[in-house]
Design an enzyme around this catalytic site. Structure first.
Site, PDB file in Angstrom:
ATOM      1  CD  GLN A 127      -2.534   1.033   2.793  1.00  0.00           C
ATOM      2  OE1 GLN A 127      -2.093   0.315   3.698  1.00  0.00           O
ATOM      3  NE2 GLN A 127      -3.611   1.747   2.923  1.00  0.00           N
ATOM      4  CB  SER A 162       4.019  -2.516   5.168  1.00  0.00           C
ATOM      5  OG  SER A 162       3.782  -1.692   6.264  1.00  0.00           O
ATOM      6  CD  GLU A 245      -5.385  -0.179   6.766  1.00  0.00           C
ATOM      7  OE1 GLU A 245      -5.761   0.907   6.286  1.00  0.00           O
ATOM      8  OE2 GLU A 245      -4.194  -0.504   6.851  1.00  0.00           O
ATOM      9  CD  GLU A 372      -2.991   9.476  18.960  1.00  0.00           C
ATOM     10  OE1 GLU A 372      -2.726   8.989  17.842  1.00  0.00           O
ATOM     11  OE2 GLU A 372      -2.485   9.043  20.025  1.00  0.00           O
TER      12      GLU A 372
HETATM   13  C1  FAD Z   1       3.664  -0.657  11.137  1.00  0.00           C
HETATM   14  C2  FAD Z   1       3.209   0.403  10.178  1.00  0.00           C
HETATM   15  C3  FAD Z   1       2.892   0.040   8.885  1.00  0.00           C
HETATM   16  C4  FAD Z   1       2.508   1.022   7.968  1.00  0.00           C
HETATM   17  N1  FAD Z   1       2.266   0.621   6.689  1.00  0.00           N
HETATM   18  C5  FAD Z   1       1.910   1.547   5.774  1.00  0.00           C
HETATM   19  C6  FAD Z   1       1.717   1.159   4.421  1.00  0.00           C
HETATM   20  O1  FAD Z   1       1.871  -0.026   4.063  1.00  0.00           O
HETATM   21  N2  FAD Z   1       1.378   2.101   3.518  1.00  0.00           N
HETATM   22  C7  FAD Z   1       1.212   3.405   3.864  1.00  0.00           C
HETATM   23  O2  FAD Z   1       0.869   4.212   3.002  1.00  0.00           O
HETATM   24  N3  FAD Z   1       1.425   3.838   5.154  1.00  0.00           N
HETATM   25  C8  FAD Z   1       1.770   2.924   6.102  1.00  0.00           C
HETATM   26  N4  FAD Z   1       2.001   3.312   7.400  1.00  0.00           N
HETATM   27  C9  FAD Z   1       1.955   4.740   7.720  1.00  0.00           C
HETATM   28  C10 FAD Z   1       0.763   5.125   8.575  1.00  0.00           C
HETATM   29  O3  FAD Z   1      -0.425   5.075   7.828  1.00  0.00           O
HETATM   30  C11 FAD Z   1       1.040   6.533   9.119  1.00  0.00           C
HETATM   31  O4  FAD Z   1       2.154   6.430   9.979  1.00  0.00           O
HETATM   32  C12 FAD Z   1      -0.136   7.082   9.877  1.00  0.00           C
HETATM   33  O5  FAD Z   1      -1.189   7.369   8.998  1.00  0.00           O
HETATM   34  C13 FAD Z   1       0.243   8.369  10.637  1.00  0.00           C
HETATM   35  O6  FAD Z   1       0.828   9.286   9.764  1.00  0.00           O
HETATM   36  P1  FAD Z   1       2.225   9.978  10.128  1.00  0.00           P
HETATM   37  O7  FAD Z   1       3.196   8.900  10.482  1.00  0.00           O
HETATM   38  O8  FAD Z   1       2.554  10.900   9.027  1.00  0.00           O
HETATM   39  O9  FAD Z   1       1.959  10.778  11.467  1.00  0.00           O
HETATM   40  P2  FAD Z   1       1.200  12.215  11.634  1.00  0.00           P
HETATM   41  O10 FAD Z   1       0.013  12.187  10.754  1.00  0.00           O
HETATM   42  O11 FAD Z   1       2.252  13.241  11.350  1.00  0.00           O
HETATM   43  O12 FAD Z   1       0.815  12.174  13.112  1.00  0.00           O
HETATM   44  C14 FAD Z   1       1.724  12.401  14.184  1.00  0.00           C
HETATM   45  C15 FAD Z   1       0.931  12.349  15.496  1.00  0.00           C
HETATM   46  O13 FAD Z   1      -0.070  13.402  15.522  1.00  0.00           O
HETATM   47  C16 FAD Z   1      -1.354  12.844  15.733  1.00  0.00           C
HETATM   48  N5  FAD Z   1      -2.354  13.577  14.950  1.00  0.00           N
HETATM   49  C17 FAD Z   1      -2.251  13.934  13.649  1.00  0.00           C
HETATM   50  N6  FAD Z   1      -3.374  14.574  13.259  1.00  0.00           N
HETATM   51  C18 FAD Z   1      -4.202  14.607  14.326  1.00  0.00           C
HETATM   52  C19 FAD Z   1      -5.513  15.125  14.548  1.00  0.00           C
HETATM   53  N7  FAD Z   1      -6.210  15.733  13.573  1.00  0.00           N
HETATM   54  N8  FAD Z   1      -6.074  14.974  15.772  1.00  0.00           N
HETATM   55  C20 FAD Z   1      -5.378  14.338  16.779  1.00  0.00           C
HETATM   56  N9  FAD Z   1      -4.110  13.845  16.625  1.00  0.00           N
HETATM   57  C21 FAD Z   1      -3.541  13.971  15.424  1.00  0.00           C
HETATM   58  C22 FAD Z   1      -1.261  11.398  15.240  1.00  0.00           C
HETATM   59  O14 FAD Z   1      -2.237  10.590  15.858  1.00  0.00           O
HETATM   60  C23 FAD Z   1       0.155  11.027  15.658  1.00  0.00           C
HETATM   61  O15 FAD Z   1       0.181  10.659  17.010  1.00  0.00           O
HETATM   62  C24 FAD Z   1       2.395   2.387   8.356  1.00  0.00           C
HETATM   63  C25 FAD Z   1       2.708   2.742   9.672  1.00  0.00           C
HETATM   64  C26 FAD Z   1       3.125   1.778  10.574  1.00  0.00           C
HETATM   65  C27 FAD Z   1       3.462   2.202  11.964  1.00  0.00           C
END
Ligand code: FAD
Length: 388
Positions: A127, A162, A245, A372
């Protein structure tokens, strides 16, 4: 809605069939982690073995390589699958996420082209949605696809994909209307990971394995026939995928019931050394795993009766991810001074499953939409609270 907790004779026979097949075919030795090349290929081979027994994706229609099972049979299948500690599903992005999306939005040609190869483990999917500045805020996606005749030309960057280092194809969400903002103007595109112009750079996970990848698109060309769903209507397609999902399939209750059973066993062996309070937490975790199972049977019955799951999926996602983390924290506590030994050390309890599981459980509240964000959805859509 009333819930009949008795299995029919047909369901009992089905359980027996799954049990016999799993006991005869499940690998005797634990496979290497699917986050490294060797383990990935071992898991792909297991997918092929599963499909040779017609167990690749039991709920799919027979025409696409499935068995046409209903959701209750799927839950039974999962219970038998985890009972024998069968390997994790390396094809999960395909069979649980893209597969159902293809069935809803794909053209007949796309379904025939992609679904059987997915069920057979011949094509494993990644993905590719997240970007460095578009994770939780996915509507901020900037990777663009420009139409050039019968092709899209894609430029931009994705991250946290991933197993994209090892997988064969990815489904990606890109901006096809350059003048659009936010949710509008996005499209879902299916793309081979060996495309020219695509650079895949591994990112090490907490355990050091290259389970994640960054994808750099430098004018990657894809035929327009690889568009899934309407052009510029990709947000709706992606929300359907995200629903699958967070909904029932990605994490079945059997996975957590199995961990709860192992935790109970660990407590029986080592509970006398644990601090007061651990006993109650172990018991609570076991009860929560049972409660999640009953709740899932109820949801499955509701869906089979024509209902839908909606924002409750967010409650499920929070519940199972926090339960998994709690169970593995308890497992680590009970392992005591051997908790940090890896499986390779040959001296870890339960072949190092507690440490592996603990590290992965920390990611549960992040992937599939952070907890969150799920709480925001529950607040707004289930409880009718104002937007924060
Ligand atoms: C094990 C694992 C597998 C993954 N696999 C994939 C994959 O295969 N493909 C893919 O595309 N992505 C993948 N991801 C990525 C995952 O979808 C993102 O990490 C996730 O959507 C959070 O985005 P970010 O890391 O940019 O964090 P951010 O969006 O920058 O968030 C940082 C922090 O702020 C909080 N936050 C952000 N916005 C808000 C809000 N509006 N209200 C309250 N809190 C908020 C979040 O909850 C988090 O704690 C994976 C992540 C992990 C950990």
């Amino acid at each position: 809605m009333p819930l009949d907790l008795n299995y029919t004779n047909q369901q009992k026979v089905f359980r027996e069939d799954v049990r016999k097949w799993m006991e005869a075919n499940v690998p005797r030795q634990r496979l290497k982690t699917l986050e490294c090349r060797e383990g990935f290929e071992q898991h792909r081979e297991w997918e092929r073995v599963l499909q040779s027994g017609d167990w690749g994706m039991v709920t799919w229609p027979k025409a696409y390589g499935g068995r046409g099972c209903d959701l209750i049979e799927w839950l039974i299948f999962e219970e038998e699958y985890y009972r024998v500690d069968a390997p994790l599903r390396v094809s999960q992005n395909g069979i649980f996420l893209l597969g159902p999306t293809l069935m809803e939005y794909g053209t007949p040609e796309q379904k025939a082209r992609f679904l059987p190869a997915m069920a057979a483990g011949d094509e494993i999917w990644a993905q590719a949605w997240s970007e460095p500045n578009a994770g939780s805020d996915m509507a901020a996606i900037r990777t663009k696809a420009v139409r050039d005749g019968d092709e899209y030309v894609i430029s931009g960057q994705k991250i946290w994909s991933s197993r994209a280092v090892f997988a064969d194809w990815c489904f990606t969400l890109v901006r096809t209307d350059p003048d659009s903002r936010r949710h509008k103007g996005l499209s879902m595109i299916l793309l081979p990971l060996d495309s020219s112009g695509l650079t895949i750079r591994p990112i090490a996970q907490l355990d050091g394995n290259p389970g994640f990848a960054e994808l750099f698109f430098d004018e990657v060309r894809v035929p327009v026939s690889n568009l899934l769903g309407p052009e510029n209507g990709g947000w709706g397609v992606a929300m359907a995928t995200a629903g699958f999902e967070r909904g029932l399939m990605l994490r079945s209750p059997a996975r957590f019931q199995r961990t709860a059973a192992r935790l109970l066993e660990l407590y029986r062996q080592r509970g006398d050394r644990a601090s007061p309070g651990v006993r109650d937490r172990v018991l609570q975790a076991w009860l929560d795993a049972e409660a999640y199972c009953l709740s899932t049977y109820q949801t499955a019955s509701k869906i089979m009766a024509g209902g839908s799951i909606g924002a409750e999926a967010s409650c499920n996602k929070i519940f199972w991810s926090e339960l998994d983390r709690e169970m593995h924290r308890l497992g680590m506590l009970l392992c005591g001074d051997s908790a940090e030994l890896t499986g390779e050390s040959g001296r870890a309890l339960d072949e190092g499953r507690w440490l592996d599981g603990y590290m992965f459980s920390l990611a549960g509240p992040i992937y599939a939409g952070t907890n969150e964000i799920q709480r925001n959805i529950i607040a707004e859509r289930l409880l009718g609270m104002p937007r924060g």
